[in-house]
Design a protein around this motif. Structure first.
Motif, PDB file in Angstrom:
ATOM      1  N   THR A   6       0.848  -1.184   0.000  1.00 15.14           N
ATOM      2  CA  THR A   6       0.000   0.000   0.000  1.00 15.14           C
ATOM      3  C   THR A   6       0.892   1.246   0.000  1.00 15.14           C
ATOM      4  OG1 THR A   6      -0.066   0.171   2.406  1.00 15.14           O
ATOM      5  CG2 THR A   6      -1.713  -1.261   1.354  1.00 15.14           C
ATOM      6  N   SER A   7       0.289   2.401  -0.262  1.00 13.55           N
ATOM      7  CA  SER A   7       1.080   3.636  -0.252  1.00 13.55           C
ATOM      8  C   SER A   7       1.647   3.904   1.130  1.00 13.55           C
ATOM      9  CB  SER A   7       0.218   4.811  -0.710  1.00 13.55           C
ATOM     10  OG  SER A   7      -0.918   4.964   0.138  1.00 13.55           O
ATOM     11  N   GLN A   8       0.880   3.549   2.183  1.00  7.70           N
ATOM     12  CA  GLN A   8       1.385   3.730   3.543  1.00  7.70           C
ATOM     13  C   GLN A   8       2.577   2.827   3.818  1.00  7.70           C
ATOM     14  OE1 GLN A   8      -1.782   3.254   2.739  1.00  7.70           O
ATOM     15  NE2 GLN A   8      -2.962   5.046   3.490  1.00  7.70           N
ATOM     16  N   GLN A   9       2.516   1.598   3.310  1.00  7.74           N
ATOM     17  CA  GLN A   9       3.639   0.679   3.483  1.00  7.74           C
ATOM     18  C   GLN A   9       4.871   1.162   2.736  1.00  7.74           C
ATOM     19  OE1 GLN A   9       1.566  -2.836   2.124  1.00  7.74           O
ATOM     20  NE2 GLN A   9       1.453  -3.695   4.198  1.00  7.74           N
ATOM     21  N   GLU A  10       4.663   1.702   1.535  1.00  4.24           N
ATOM     22  CA  GLU A  10       5.785   2.269   0.779  1.00  4.24           C
ATOM     23  C   GLU A  10       6.425   3.410   1.554  1.00  4.24           C
ATOM     24  OE1 GLU A  10       7.278   1.551  -1.971  1.00  4.24           O
ATOM     25  OE2 GLU A  10       5.938   0.422  -3.291  1.00  4.24           O
TER      26      GLU A  10
ATOM     27  N   TYR B 177       6.379   3.911   4.750  1.00  4.53           N
ATOM     28  CA  TYR B 177       7.035   3.389   5.959  1.00  4.53           C
ATOM     29  C   TYR B 177       8.428   2.822   5.630  1.00  4.53           C
ATOM     30  CZ  TYR B 177       7.697   0.769  10.294  1.00  4.53           C
ATOM     31  OH  TYR B 177       8.204   0.279  11.477  1.00  4.53           O
ATOM     32  N   LEU B 178       8.514   2.109   4.520  1.00  7.71           N
ATOM     33  CA  LEU B 178       9.785   1.482   4.134  1.00  7.71           C
ATOM     34  C   LEU B 178      10.820   2.501   3.671  1.00  7.71           C
ATOM     35  CD1 LEU B 178       8.526  -1.692   2.227  1.00  7.71           C
ATOM     36  CD2 LEU B 178       9.514  -1.590   4.521  1.00  7.71           C
ATOM     37  N   HIS B 179      10.360   3.685   3.262  1.00  7.58           N
ATOM     38  CA  HIS B 179      11.286   4.657   2.700  1.00  7.58           C
ATOM     39  C   HIS B 179      11.477   5.881   3.602  1.00  7.58           C
ATOM     40  CE1 HIS B 179      10.223   2.310  -0.934  1.00  7.58           C
ATOM     41  NE2 HIS B 179      11.486   2.549  -1.237  1.00  7.58           N
ATOM     42  N   SER B 180      11.068   5.752   4.835  1.00  7.36           N
ATOM     43  CA  SER B 180      11.251   6.865   5.768  1.00  7.36           C
ATOM     44  C   SER B 180      11.904   6.385   7.050  1.00  7.36           C
ATOM     45  CB  SER B 180       9.902   7.521   6.081  1.00  7.36           C
ATOM     46  OG  SER B 180      10.056   8.510   7.085  1.00  7.36           O
ATOM     47  N   TRP B 181      12.890   7.137   7.499  1.00  2.32           N
ATOM     48  CA  TRP B 181      13.522   6.786   8.767  1.00  2.32           C
ATOM     49  C   TRP B 181      12.881   7.537   9.930  1.00  2.32           C
ATOM     50  CZ3 TRP B 181      15.634  10.925  11.364  1.00  2.32           C
ATOM     51  CH2 TRP B 181      15.906  12.072  10.616  1.00  2.32           C
TER      52      TRP B 181
END
Length: 413
Positions: A399-403, A405-409
Motif C-alpha cells: 500500500t502507499s502507507q507501506q511504501e 514506511y519502508l522509505h522513511s527513517w
C-alpha cells in the motif's frame, strides 16, 4: 539430412515449449521489438530441446546464431539437426571426443561474434587463449553456471577478462528454481535411470551444500535416503547440520556411503584415498559440471578390471579385492547424460533470464567496462512476475502507507 531425425527433434522442441510459457512470450515480444537486430551470437550451451526454445527467442529478436555444445554427452542429435533446419549454425554431435569438442567451439566462434553465451566458460576461455584475434569484435557475454562464474571472476581479478559478462547464474530465480529444484530432481532422475537403484534406506553422500547440493540433499531425503553432507565452508556445513543432515568429512563419509553425488564446481572432491575406502557397489555420480570432481584417473589406477556399459551410462570398476564401484556418465553431468537435464518448466525461468539479460546487454554493452556483472534486479523480478502470471498465481502489493514506511527513517514503531 535425416528427415526422421529432424521431425523427432521438432517434436521434442515442441514438447519442451509447452512448459516454457514465459520464454515463449519473451520470444513473441522479441519478434516485435527486434532488440538483437544485426548482432552475431556465438553460444556454447547444452544442445537440448530447452536450449532450442531459447535459440528461437534470440533468433526472433534478430540475432544470427552459431551454437556449439558445452557437453558432448548431453547433446540431443535430433534437436541439433532440427535447429540446423531452422537456420542456426549448429556444431554439436553427441559423444564426440575432446578434440572435436573444442573444434566445434572454434567453429561457432568463426561467426566473429558480437556477443557470446557460455555454460562453463570454455568458449570464453578459448577466446582469450586461442582466438584472441576475435576479442576486438566481442562486446559482451552471458554465463549460465556456477563453475563458469568462478572462472570468470578469477579472470576479472587478474585483469585478463576483455569484455563485460553477465552472471546469469547468480540471479535469485536461477539459484532458487534451476540450481535447487532443477538440479535436485534431474540429478536423482539420472542416477535412478542409470542404476534402477532404490534410494530409500540408502546413505547418499552429497559433496557441497550450495544451492545445487541443497536441492540434491532435499530430494534424496524426500525419497527416504539417509543423507550425509560434506563441505569446506563452515557456514554451509552449519546450515546443513541445523537442517538435520549428517555432516562429515569425505574421508569419513567414504566408508559408509552407498551413493556419492558431487556438486561443488571444484576438482578432486572424491580422490583415490576415498575410493579405496568405499563399499562394494558404491555409486559415483557428478552433478557439478566438469568431469573433474571425481578423480576418474585414480579410479582407473585402482581398478584391476573395467566393465563398461554394465547398464546404460554405467561403468563398473572392479578393484583388486573384488569390490565394484559404479561410475555414472563417465564422471560427467549425470543429470544431462543419464537423464534429460532439468525439466522444461525449470529452464523456462533460467533461459528467460538469459534472454532478457542478452537484450539488456545488447543495449548497455558499449557503456560497460570489462568485468563480471550481476543481472539487473528488474530483470530477475520480471522473470518471477511472468512465471507467477503464467501459473495463475497472484501476490500482494504494498500500500502507499507501506511504501512510505519502508522509505522513511522518521516513522517509529
Amino acid at each position: 539430412m535425416d528427415s526422421a531425425l529432424t521431425a523427432a527433434g521438432e517434436r521434442r522442441i515442441g514438447w519442451a515449449a509447452r512448459a516454457m510459457p514465459v520464454l515463449t512470450a519473451i520470444g513473441e515480444r522479441f519478434a516485435a521489438e527486434r532488440p538483437l537486430d544485426g548482432l552475431r551470437i556465438a553460444a556454447c550451451l547444452h544442445v537440448t530441446a530447452e536450449t532450442a526454445v531459447l535459440m528461437g527467442a534470440l533468433r526472433a529478436g534478430g540475432a544470427e546464431i552459431a551454437l556449439a555444445a558445452s557437453n558432448p554427452l548431453s547433446t540431443q542429435d535430433d534437436v541439433a539437426q532440427a535447429l540446423g533446419e531452422y537456420g542456426l549454425r549448429v556444431h554439436a554431435l553427441a559423444g564426440v571426443d575432446r578434440q572435436t569438442y573444442y573444434r566445434h567451439i572454434n567453429q561457432a566462434l568463426d561467426i566473429a561474434p558480437d556477443l557470446v553465451l557460455d555454460d562453463g566458460c570454455d568458449l570464453v576461455n578459448t577466446l582469450h587463449t586461442e582466438r584472441t584475434e576475435l576479442l576486438g569484435t566481442v562486446s559482451g557475454g552471458c554465463e549460465e553456471t556456477t563453475t563458469g562464474i568462478i572462472r570468470l571472476r578469477q579472470m576479472a581479478a587478474e585483469r585478463a577478462l576483455r569484455f563485460p559478462v553477465v552472471a546469469v547464474n547468480d540471479t535469485r530465480t536461477k539459484r532458487m528454481f534451476d540450481n535447487r529444484y532443477g538440479t535436485g530432481q534431474s540429478t536423482l532422475d539420472g542416477i535412478m535411470r542409470a542404476t534402477n537403484t532404490l534410494l530409500a534406506g540408502k546413505v547418499v553422500v552429497v559433496a557441497g551444500f550450495g544451492f545445487c547440493g541443497r536441492g540434491v540433499a532435499e530430494r534424496a531425503r524426500g525419497l527416504g535416503a539417509r543423507v550425509v553432507v560434506t563441505e569446506i565452508d563452515p557456514v554451509k556445513a552449519l546450515d546443513a547440520s541445523l537442517q538435520g543432515y549428517d555432516v562429515r568429512t569425505m574421508a569419513a563419509a567414504a566408508r559408509i556411503g552407498d551413493v556419492f553425488v558431487t556438486v561443488t564446481g571444484n576438482r578432486d572432491v572424491v580422490r583415490g584415498e576415498h575410493l579405496a575406502e568405499m563399499k562394494d557397489g558404491a555409486i559415483l555420480a557428478n552433478a557439478g559440471h566438469f568431469d573433474v570432481e571425481i578423480d576418474v584417473r585414480a579410479l582407473e589406477d585402482l581398478a584391476g578390471e573395467v566393465r563398461p556399459g554394465v547398464r546404460p551410462n554405467t561403468d563398473e570398476y572392479v578393484l583388486a579385492d573384488g569390490r565394484r564401484l559404479l561410475l555414472l556418465a563417465e564422471g560427467r553431468l549425470v543429470n544431462l547424460t543419464a537423464a534429460e537435464g532439468h525439466p522444461a518448466a525449470v529452464m523456462d525461468m533460467s533461459f528467460s533470464a538469459q534472454a532478457l539479460a542478452v537484450a539488456w546487454l545488447a543495449r548497455e554493452r558499449l557503456r560497460l567496462e570489462p568485468g563480471v556483472y550481476d543481472v539487473p534486479e528488474e530483470v530477475d523480478v520480471e522473470v518471477a512476475r511472468l512465471k507467477l502470471a503464467a501459473a495463475g498465481i497472484e501476490v500482494d502489493h504494498l500500500t502507499s502507507q507501506q511504501e512510505d514506511y519502508l522509505h522513511s527513517w522518521r516513522l517509529g514503531s
